[in-house]
Design a protein around this motif. Sequence first.
Motif, PDB file in Angstrom:
ATOM      1  N   PHE A   1       3.260 -11.733   3.300  1.00 26.15           N
ATOM      2  CA  PHE A   1       4.484 -10.697   3.061  1.00 26.15           C
ATOM      3  C   PHE A   1       3.596  -9.202   2.908  1.00 26.15           C
ATOM      4  CE2 PHE A   1       3.661 -12.353  -0.980  1.00 26.15           C
ATOM      5  CZ  PHE A   1       3.507 -11.420  -1.832  1.00 26.15           C
ATOM      6  N   VAL A   2       4.624  -8.238   3.083  1.00 29.76           N
ATOM      7  CA  VAL A   2       3.791  -6.927   2.844  1.00 29.76           C
ATOM      8  C   VAL A   2       4.846  -6.037   2.499  1.00 29.76           C
ATOM      9  CG1 VAL A   2       2.204  -6.988   4.852  1.00 29.76           C
ATOM     10  CG2 VAL A   2       4.745  -6.448   5.437  1.00 29.76           C
ATOM     11  N   ALA A   3       4.281  -4.782   2.012  1.00 33.03           N
ATOM     12  CA  ALA A   3       5.155  -3.568   1.400  1.00 33.03           C
ATOM     13  C   ALA A   3       4.586  -2.319   1.535  1.00 33.03           C
ATOM     14  CB  ALA A   3       5.410  -3.958  -0.035  1.00 33.03           C
ATOM     15  N   PRO A   4       4.959  -1.802   2.729  1.00 32.67           N
ATOM     16  CA  PRO A   4       4.390  -0.496   2.989  1.00 32.67           C
ATOM     17  C   PRO A   4       5.273   0.721   2.128  1.00 32.67           C
ATOM     18  CG  PRO A   4       5.299  -0.991   4.932  1.00 32.67           C
ATOM     19  CD  PRO A   4       5.594  -2.417   3.895  1.00 32.67           C
ATOM     20  N   ILE A   5       4.394   1.483   1.488  1.00 28.70           N
ATOM     21  CA  ILE A   5       5.350   2.474   0.579  1.00 28.70           C
ATOM     22  C   ILE A   5       4.959   3.733   1.370  1.00 28.70           C
ATOM     23  CG2 ILE A   5       6.124   3.381  -1.767  1.00 28.70           C
ATOM     24  CD1 ILE A   5       6.588   0.131  -1.155  1.00 28.70           C
ATOM     25  N   TYR A   6       6.061   4.536   1.825  1.00 35.26           N
ATOM     26  CA  TYR A   6       5.813   6.043   2.508  1.00 35.26           C
ATOM     27  C   TYR A   6       4.420   5.939   3.144  1.00 35.26           C
ATOM     28  CZ  TYR A   6       3.932   6.711  -2.396  1.00 35.26           C
ATOM     29  OH  TYR A   6       3.178   6.817  -3.465  1.00 35.26           O
ATOM     30  N   ALA A   7       4.213   4.886   4.310  1.00 38.77           N
ATOM     31  CA  ALA A   7       3.168   4.797   5.212  1.00 38.77           C
ATOM     32  C   ALA A   7       3.261   5.843   6.148  1.00 38.77           C
ATOM     33  CB  ALA A   7       3.490   3.534   5.700  1.00 38.77           C
ATOM     34  N   TYR A   8       2.264   6.130   6.737  1.00 36.93           N
ATOM     35  CA  TYR A   8       1.883   7.199   7.867  1.00 36.93           C
ATOM     36  C   TYR A   8       1.903   6.370   8.976  1.00 36.93           C
ATOM     37  CZ  TYR A   8      -0.060  10.835  10.833  1.00 36.93           C
ATOM     38  OH  TYR A   8      -0.428  11.614  11.755  1.00 36.93           O
ATOM     39  N   GLU A   9       3.054   6.091   9.957  1.00 33.75           N
ATOM     40  CA  GLU A   9       2.905   5.123  10.987  1.00 33.75           C
ATOM     41  C   GLU A   9       2.031   5.585  12.172  1.00 33.75           C
ATOM     42  OE1 GLU A   9       6.308   2.594  13.634  1.00 33.75           O
ATOM     43  OE2 GLU A   9       6.588   4.755  13.146  1.00 33.75           O
ATOM     44  N   LYS A  10       1.914   6.901  12.349  1.00 34.04           N
ATOM     45  CA  LYS A  10       0.944   7.289  13.620  1.00 34.04           C
ATOM     46  C   LYS A  10      -0.577   6.781  13.610  1.00 34.04           C
ATOM     47  CE  LYS A  10       3.518  11.414  14.577  1.00 34.04           C
ATOM     48  NZ  LYS A  10       3.826  12.962  14.782  1.00 34.04           N
ATOM     49  N   ALA A  11      -0.866   6.620  12.455  1.00 32.46           N
ATOM     50  CA  ALA A  11      -2.383   6.198  12.368  1.00 32.46           C
ATOM     51  C   ALA A  11      -2.473   4.626  12.255  1.00 32.46           C
ATOM     52  CB  ALA A  11      -2.835   6.951  11.352  1.00 32.46           C
ATOM     53  N   ILE A  12      -1.385   4.003  12.076  1.00 39.66           N
ATOM     54  CA  ILE A  12      -1.503   2.387  12.103  1.00 39.66           C
ATOM     55  C   ILE A  12      -2.274   1.693  13.271  1.00 39.66           C
ATOM     56  CG2 ILE A  12      -0.113   0.368  12.128  1.00 39.66           C
ATOM     57  CD1 ILE A  12       1.935   1.802  10.608  1.00 39.66           C
ATOM     58  N   LEU A  13      -2.974   0.807  13.172  1.00 36.67           N
ATOM     59  CA  LEU A  13      -3.763   0.002  14.120  1.00 36.67           C
ATOM     60  C   LEU A  13      -2.948  -0.986  14.519  1.00 36.67           C
ATOM     61  CD1 LEU A  13      -7.476   0.102  12.862  1.00 36.67           C
ATOM     62  CD2 LEU A  13      -6.476   1.767  14.290  1.00 36.67           C
ATOM     63  N   GLY A  14      -2.738  -1.245  15.895  1.00 39.60           N
ATOM     64  CA  GLY A  14      -1.996  -2.427  16.267  1.00 39.60           C
ATOM     65  C   GLY A  14      -0.407  -1.908  16.318  1.00 39.60           C
ATOM     66  N   ASN A  15       0.356  -3.037  16.787  1.00 34.02           N
ATOM     67  CA  ASN A  15       1.938  -2.809  16.804  1.00 34.02           C
ATOM     68  C   ASN A  15       2.614  -4.184  16.880  1.00 34.02           C
ATOM     69  OD1 ASN A  15       1.536  -3.399  19.552  1.00 34.02           O
ATOM     70  ND2 ASN A  15       2.225  -1.153  19.949  1.00 34.02           N
TER      71      ASN A  15
ATOM     72  N   GLY B   1       0.928  -1.076   0.112  1.00 34.23           N
ATOM     73  CA  GLY B   1       0.000  -0.013   0.020  1.00 34.23           C
ATOM     74  C   GLY B   1       0.894   1.379   0.048  1.00 34.23           C
ATOM     75  N   PHE B   2       0.159   2.284  -0.426  1.00 36.69           N
ATOM     76  CA  PHE B   2       0.793   3.613  -0.506  1.00 36.69           C
ATOM     77  C   PHE B   2       0.435   4.535   0.295  1.00 36.69           C
ATOM     78  CE2 PHE B   2       1.276   0.984  -4.242  1.00 36.69           C
ATOM     79  CZ  PHE B   2       2.543   1.307  -4.879  1.00 36.69           C
ATOM     80  N   SER B   3       1.036   5.474   1.039  1.00 35.77           N
ATOM     81  CA  SER B   3       0.626   6.443   1.983  1.00 35.77           C
ATOM     82  C   SER B   3      -0.357   5.752   3.046  1.00 35.77           C
ATOM     83  CB  SER B   3       0.268   7.595   1.076  1.00 35.77           C
ATOM     84  OG  SER B   3       0.103   8.844   2.070  1.00 35.77           O
ATOM     85  N   ALA B   4      -1.792   6.230   2.958  1.00 33.05           N
ATOM     86  CA  ALA B   4      -2.633   5.736   3.739  1.00 33.05           C
ATOM     87  C   ALA B   4      -2.985   4.404   3.373  1.00 33.05           C
ATOM     88  CB  ALA B   4      -3.944   6.575   3.330  1.00 33.05           C
ATOM     89  N   GLY B   5      -2.488   3.822   2.081  1.00 37.03           N
ATOM     90  CA  GLY B   5      -2.651   2.373   1.746  1.00 37.03           C
ATOM     91  C   GLY B   5      -1.748   1.561   2.383  1.00 37.03           C
ATOM     92  N   GLY B   6      -0.434   2.340   2.652  1.00 36.35           N
ATOM     93  CA  GLY B   6       0.758   1.804   3.582  1.00 36.35           C
ATOM     94  C   GLY B   6       0.153   1.580   4.834  1.00 36.35           C
ATOM     95  N   THR B   7      -0.417   2.430   5.530  1.00 39.27           N
ATOM     96  CA  THR B   7      -0.844   2.492   6.847  1.00 39.27           C
ATOM     97  C   THR B   7      -1.869   1.446   7.175  1.00 39.27           C
ATOM     98  OG1 THR B   7      -0.576   5.000   7.098  1.00 39.27           O
ATOM     99  CG2 THR B   7      -2.025   3.841   8.556  1.00 39.27           C
TER     100      THR B   7
END
Length: 445
Positions: A199-213, A176-182
Amino acid sequence: MKKIVTCILGLILGYTAHAQEVIRLYEGKAPGSESWTWQESVLTNANWGGRTAYNIVDPTITAYLPNPSKANGTAIVVAPGGAFHTLSMDNEGVDVAKWLNERGIAAFVLKYRVARSFTENPITELMGKMSNMKALDQENAAVIPLATQDGRKAIQYIRQNAEKFHINPSKVGMMGFSAGGTLTMSVVYTANDAERPNFVAPIYAYEKAILGNKVPTQPTPIFVAAASDDQLGFTLHSSSIYSKWTKAKQPAELHIYEKGGHGFGMSKKNIPTDTWIERFGDWLQLHGLTTPEPPAPGLAFFCEIKVLLSEALTVGQTPHGLRRIIPIVGGTFEGPSIKGQVLSGGADWQIVRSDGVAELDANYQIKTDDGVIIYVKNNGLRVASPEIAAKIAKGENVDPSQYYFRTIPTLEAPKGRYEWVNNSLFLCKGIRKPDHVLIQIWAVK
């Protein structure tokens, strides 16, 4: 000549239509947004990478399937970005899918739920909100769980339909890209095993809005990319994601480009970010995700056996589980080159394990119409939820798709017409009926 060209064009268009099947993720209204009444729209703006979708109410995935001669069994869900308000459908969606198809990978462009736009120019509307990220985060907080639900549902759907799409259910990834990476990271952090990408590929993701860790415990390779001059300041978000993965001893690769800005996607700027997708391809190859799978062994239908059963005898709990003996009292069978009856006197010596799975051990004889007796030993599993297992036990007619019933039979025949079965392997699909069992047998070529 004109007719030939027309025919070829028709075949091409027919294949394209099949390759771009649009699939709704929910039968009715998407859960959690039942009250949404606005209409989805698309804005075309070449300055923003082509088409921009907004006001998504009905989540879908659009299947882009590779040419069968190139297909390698890998599938990737592609989540475009747009700050959870819009979706960059071409630059971060369809263009990516087409690139993946050329490498034999099935792509599914995800159109997930986003926050409502109130004007016909959602990009301008969104730009006005980007100056206050805190307020934007608060607005997006309600929709990100819904979008994550859509992402998880997409992975689950693809795995459940792996045979239809000719993919390997253990080679289903998400990027995903940006919000899609989030969104991609929210899915991998919060999903159960059936919904979690391999497998995953976050591209320029916004980490602060990610759910879970919580980083998965099973091996889950990650590919991360961003640019140092990201206008939104997300560069360190990518390096943070990478650090979490390496600390968890997970396979990880990080690319930080000096130039490229935010949202480079598949656009070409004559700078190194133009080739980030090639580095992604190298990474996919490193993990064996672009290597064509060897063709599966062929199957030839042998016969279908209708096995008549008598009332089960319950021995009770043993060290191995609940022991049940189900007498076989007769039946019939028929196939392309064989036909006859099931002889009485056999039985299924069944163990029901503590997890509810039935281990099957059936032993019986069949007699062909030309008088040959063949001994059948059939071992396998019947897996069902407690509710479905209870219905089967009550003798109710249950749809075979609601349970897993597979066996591996061994056939033993005397010298003569059917002696070939002694040197062949067979696979079975079982169907449980109220008063009998259907056993469909294929010979492995």
